[in-house]
Design a protein around this motif. Structure first.
Motif, PDB file in Angstrom:
ATOM      1  N   UNK A 336     -10.965  21.411 -44.778  1.00 37.60           N
ATOM      2  CA  UNK A 336     -11.995  21.636 -45.844  1.00 37.60           C
ATOM      3  C   UNK A 336     -12.370  22.683 -46.454  1.00 37.60           C
ATOM      4  N   UNK A 337     -12.150  23.906 -46.005  1.00 31.60           N
ATOM      5  CA  UNK A 337     -12.556  25.288 -46.353  1.00 31.60           C
ATOM      6  C   UNK A 337     -11.707  25.449 -47.502  1.00 31.60           C
ATOM      7  N   UNK A 338     -10.268  24.930 -47.411  1.00 23.73           N
ATOM      8  CA  UNK A 338      -9.383  25.142 -48.457  1.00 23.73           C
ATOM      9  C   UNK A 338      -9.703  24.187 -49.682  1.00 23.73           C
ATOM     10  N   UNK A 339     -10.281  23.161 -49.566  1.00 20.13           N
ATOM     11  CA  UNK A 339     -10.469  22.082 -50.512  1.00 20.13           C
ATOM     12  C   UNK A 339     -11.770  22.234 -51.296  1.00 20.13           C
ATOM     13  N   UNK A 341     -12.570  25.637 -52.549  1.00 18.58           N
ATOM     14  CA  UNK A 341     -12.409  26.957 -53.176  1.00 18.58           C
ATOM     15  C   UNK A 341     -12.599  26.646 -54.542  1.00 18.58           C
ATOM     16  N   UNK A 342     -13.472  27.704 -55.428  1.00 14.72           N
ATOM     17  CA  UNK A 342     -14.023  27.520 -56.857  1.00 14.72           C
ATOM     18  C   UNK A 342     -12.597  27.754 -57.479  1.00 14.72           C
ATOM     19  N   UNK A 343     -12.681  27.148 -58.766  1.00 20.20           N
ATOM     20  CA  UNK A 343     -11.427  27.214 -59.507  1.00 20.20           C
ATOM     21  C   UNK A 343     -10.174  26.026 -59.271  1.00 20.20           C
ATOM     22  N   UNK A 344     -10.486  25.255 -58.266  1.00 20.45           N
ATOM     23  CA  UNK A 344      -9.365  24.366 -57.810  1.00 20.45           C
ATOM     24  C   UNK A 344      -9.665  23.049 -58.771  1.00 20.45           C
ATOM     25  N   UNK A 345      -8.468  22.183 -59.069  1.00 24.25           N
ATOM     26  CA  UNK A 345      -8.998  20.950 -59.809  1.00 24.25           C
ATOM     27  C   UNK A 345      -9.607  19.960 -59.292  1.00 24.25           C
ATOM     28  N   UNK A 346      -9.881  19.998 -58.063  1.00 19.28           N
ATOM     29  CA  UNK A 346     -10.664  19.208 -57.302  1.00 19.28           C
ATOM     30  C   UNK A 346     -12.169  19.696 -57.095  1.00 19.28           C
ATOM     31  N   UNK A 347     -12.422  20.971 -57.573  1.00 16.61           N
ATOM     32  CA  UNK A 347     -14.048  21.295 -57.433  1.00 16.61           C
ATOM     33  C   UNK A 347     -14.649  21.534 -58.953  1.00 16.61           C
ATOM     34  N   UNK A 348     -15.734  21.088 -58.853  1.00 21.99           N
ATOM     35  CA  UNK A 348     -16.438  21.015 -60.304  1.00 21.99           C
ATOM     36  C   UNK A 348     -16.892  22.584 -60.514  1.00 21.99           C
ATOM     37  N   UNK A 349     -17.381  22.753 -61.717  1.00 19.81           N
ATOM     38  CA  UNK A 349     -17.765  24.138 -62.065  1.00 19.81           C
ATOM     39  C   UNK A 349     -19.062  24.726 -61.216  1.00 19.81           C
ATOM     40  N   UNK A 356     -14.615  13.159 -51.720  1.00 19.53           N
ATOM     41  CA  UNK A 356     -15.333  13.043 -50.691  1.00 19.53           C
ATOM     42  C   UNK A 356     -14.521  12.622 -49.339  1.00 19.53           C
ATOM     43  N   UNK A 357     -15.152  12.754 -48.165  1.00 22.24           N
ATOM     44  CA  UNK A 357     -14.682  12.284 -46.828  1.00 22.24           C
ATOM     45  C   UNK A 357     -15.343  10.799 -46.543  1.00 22.24           C
ATOM     46  N   UNK A 358     -14.615   9.994 -45.816  1.00 18.47           N
ATOM     47  CA  UNK A 358     -15.380   8.781 -45.816  1.00 18.47           C
ATOM     48  C   UNK A 358     -14.567   8.163 -44.307  1.00 18.47           C
ATOM     49  N   UNK A 359     -15.008   7.149 -43.719  1.00 19.78           N
ATOM     50  CA  UNK A 359     -14.342   6.848 -42.384  1.00 19.78           C
ATOM     51  C   UNK A 359     -13.034   6.018 -42.788  1.00 19.78           C
ATOM     52  N   UNK A 360     -12.086   6.130 -42.277  1.00 23.71           N
ATOM     53  CA  UNK A 360     -10.841   5.643 -42.395  1.00 23.71           C
ATOM     54  C   UNK A 360     -10.830   4.138 -42.448  1.00 23.71           C
ATOM     55  N   UNK A 361      -9.836   3.471 -43.208  1.00 27.12           N
ATOM     56  CA  UNK A 361      -9.908   2.104 -43.246  1.00 27.12           C
ATOM     57  C   UNK A 361      -9.162   1.349 -41.854  1.00 27.12           C
ATOM     58  N   UNK A 362      -9.388   0.357 -41.592  1.00 29.37           N
ATOM     59  CA  UNK A 362      -8.551  -0.262 -40.570  1.00 29.37           C
ATOM     60  C   UNK A 362      -7.626  -1.046 -41.009  1.00 29.37           C
ATOM     61  N   UNK A 363      -6.510  -1.324 -39.987  1.00 26.93           N
ATOM     62  CA  UNK A 363      -5.466  -2.115 -40.131  1.00 26.93           C
ATOM     63  C   UNK A 363      -5.849  -3.722 -39.673  1.00 26.93           C
ATOM     64  N   UNK A 364      -5.044  -4.685 -39.742  1.00 29.28           N
ATOM     65  CA  UNK A 364      -5.008  -5.950 -39.721  1.00 29.28           C
ATOM     66  C   UNK A 364      -5.488  -6.442 -38.054  1.00 29.28           C
ATOM     67  N   UNK A 434     -21.986  20.584 -50.882  1.00 28.72           N
ATOM     68  CA  UNK A 434     -20.763  21.163 -51.313  1.00 28.72           C
ATOM     69  C   UNK A 434     -19.435  20.844 -50.455  1.00 28.72           C
ATOM     70  N   UNK A 435     -19.935  20.029 -49.432  1.00 30.59           N
ATOM     71  CA  UNK A 435     -18.796  19.727 -48.362  1.00 30.59           C
ATOM     72  C   UNK A 435     -18.233  18.508 -48.187  1.00 30.59           C
ATOM     73  N   UNK A 436     -18.549  17.627 -49.432  1.00 32.48           N
ATOM     74  CA  UNK A 436     -18.003  16.331 -49.556  1.00 32.48           C
ATOM     75  C   UNK A 436     -18.228  15.228 -48.644  1.00 32.48           C
TER      76      UNK A 436
END
Length: 558
Positions: A336-339, A341-349, A356-364, A434-436
């Protein structure tokens, strides 16, 4: 001239001023009282040179570089906290267990070894230690019930063998901005007939992966999935870290399936491992496991960047933060700390994340009541071969770095939460945007379905190394998914058979069961109120389901 105790308190006050400040669940008076307890408890061990070890992650770097020197200055115990690779930690631990020589005075090793520690009886039971020999060096303010991973480090005998130091989960990660883009939403609905959102199941994940792969966004070709496939020890964690449970392997049960766990290992009523292959009632090579491996193989080939196939865990980790990946089933929140960082393409100004993080999907094959993902819990372990005085001094340090005085600050640095009181702290309510979704997840009831490897695994170091070799054969195309899992379960049973023959784990060690076919064991499971091993589901592409992320978070807060 200041006495030792006075000097210690002066050092403690300087540490609290400079390093902790308001970032603690304790007020300043309670912080000073806790520091005074450490100073007093450490007196008999002043001047001793104590050595502890952990793997190298941000949290442990902070402990080694900041907290260890502070502990030395405050208590007079000369503490060295070594940082080495995760595999090397396990190797040092094994060396000490096999030789009886004291290599380190304490280890931060994953709670995945709980079954190993309980069966080999070479780690001190902390339950007994805190009430007995270690009582005089156990912080009255430790508050064991505040540790959210306490169940992970407790064995079937009810004893706690390890104390959590840091925890992080494997969660679903996605580009919140892309998922909320009106054109993407309309195009997705037109193609698939349902709303683009957080996938609840693997069928939806697969559709979303297909939808984004090859799409052009912000002038770049993007991918709908990310993973790694190099035949390397880290490929083993990719699967032992609960990939099979997400597919629906094993039985219901929190924190781990019983009697069959997420490695596919079955135990009897006495918690003795009886098999890994379907023929002995295990599920390592059952339909759910083979489906899990096949989906992994299909998705990395079809939807991930071409370089992913040749990457290791550490090489693949930062890739989603570079802005060309729409979603990832399996992201360690330790990144998370690496995701953010200001200036990354995945971080707003404004420094808020575009993801965002969310619970993982499950299989059949997954059923409600099963675990849904992995949580790493690096935990303090005291081996019996460490002399008592050295173990006591090391135990003081273990409590210092997990204490209520320092835990909030440490958690802000590493984002690897161990205490409920820290999670509830207002400083994390303020930082949450700020932690998604990390804080929202850890405060939610969903958290309970994420857990480490459990107690069914009788010898984690010996069995874990078999996984990357077997999966590597499937990843390289040398074996089919079924062949790879057949080979893996057979190799796991060879280790169990050797342990059974040697008798080193006594009446809680492996005792292999008689062999029968899948139908026999599936009927046996039903008769005994369990599930695994399940029969093959003919149509493994079930009805896709998604959920709106913002609605999901609201439902947790209710």
């Amino acid at each position: 001239m200041a006495t030792g105790a006075q000097a210690g308190m002066e050092e403690a006050k300087a540490f609290l001023d400079k390093e902790i400040g308001p970032l603690s669940t304790l007020d300043r008076a309670a912080q000073e009282a806790e520091m005074q307890w450490f100073i007093d408890a450490a007196k008999p061990f002043a001047g001793m040179q104590i050595n502890v070890v952990s793997e190298t992650i941000t949290t442990h770097e902070y402990e080694s570089k900041v907290l260890a020197p502070a502990f030395t200055a405050i208590t007079g115990i000369k503490l060295t906290h070594d940082l080495i690779g995760e595999g090397d930690v396990v190797e040092k631990l094994q060396t000490q267990m096999q030789s009886g020589e004291n290599v380190y005075d304490a280890y931060v090793n994953d709670s995945d070894l709980i079954g190993t520690h309980w069966r080999y009886k070479q780690a001190r039971s902390l339950t007994e230690w805190m009430a007995g020999a270690g009582k005089d060096v156990t912080n009255p303010n430790l508050d064991v019930d505040d540790f959210i991973g306490k169940s992970f480090t407790t064995a079937p005998d009810g004893q706690m063998y390890q104390l959590p130091d840091q925890q992080f989960a494997n969660l679903y990660w996605f580009r919140y901005d892309w998922f909320n883009d009106e054109k993407n939403k309309a195009d997705f609905k037109a193609k698939y007939g349902y709303d683009l959102g957080v996938p609840v199941n693997w069928s939806a994940y697969e559709d979303i992966a297909e939808f984004f792969t090859g799409r052009e966004i912000d002038g770049k070709k993007v991918y709908g999935h990310m993973d790694y496939g190099k035949k390397d020890p880290s490929l083993g964690w990719r699967f032992t870290d609960a990939w099979l449970s997400m597919a629906g392997n094993g039985d219901k049960g929190i924190p781990n399936g019983l009697p069959v766990d997420e490695w596919g290992i079955r135990v009897d009523e006495s918690s003795r491992p009886v098999g890994s292959c379907v023929a002995r009632g295990g599920d390592t090579n059952g339909p759910a496991s083979v489906y899990a491996i096949q989906k992994y193989l299909d998705w990395i080939k079809a939807y991930a960047p071409p370089a992913a196939q040749g990457m290791t865990f550490s090489e693949s980790g930062p890739v989603p933060s570079q802005g060309e990946v729409a979603q990832q089933m399996f992201t360690y929140t330790a990144f998370t700390a690496d995701f953010v960082k200001p200036g990354l393409p995945v971080v707003n100004e404004d420094e808020t994340p575009k993801w965002r993080f969310a619970p993982s999907p499950h299989g059949v094959y997954w059923k409600d009541g099963m675990k849904l993902g992995y949580q790493d819990a690096g935990s303090w372990t005291l081996l019996k071969s460490t002399p008592d005085d050295r173990a006591k001094a090391a135990w003081l340090y273990a409590q210092f770095v997990t204490s209520k005085t320092v835990d909030v600050k440490k958690s802000h640095v590493g984002l690897t939460f161990i205490r409920q009181s820290t999670l509830d702290d207002k400083s994390f309510t303020e930082r949450a945007p700020k932690l998604g979704g990390l804080i929202e997840f850890y405060r939610s009831p969903a958290r309970l379905q994420w857990s480490p490897t459990g107690t069914n695994v009788p010898d984690y170091p010996k069995l874990a190394q078999l996984w990357w070799q077997a999966i590597g054969d499937a990843s390289s195309g040398a074996k089919t998914a079924q062949e790879a899992m057949d080979s893996l379960c057979a190799e796991q049973e060879k280790v169990m058979a050797r342990l059974e023959k040697a008798g080193v784990q006594g009446d809680i060690g492996p005792k292999l069961a008689e062999e029968h076919d899948l139908v026999w064991w599936n009927n046996y499971a039903k008769e005994h109120g369990s599930i695994a091993p399940q029969l093959k589901i003919e149509n493994e592409k079930d009805q896709p389901q998604t959920v709106n992320y913002d609605e999901l978070v609201k439902s947790w807060q209710k």
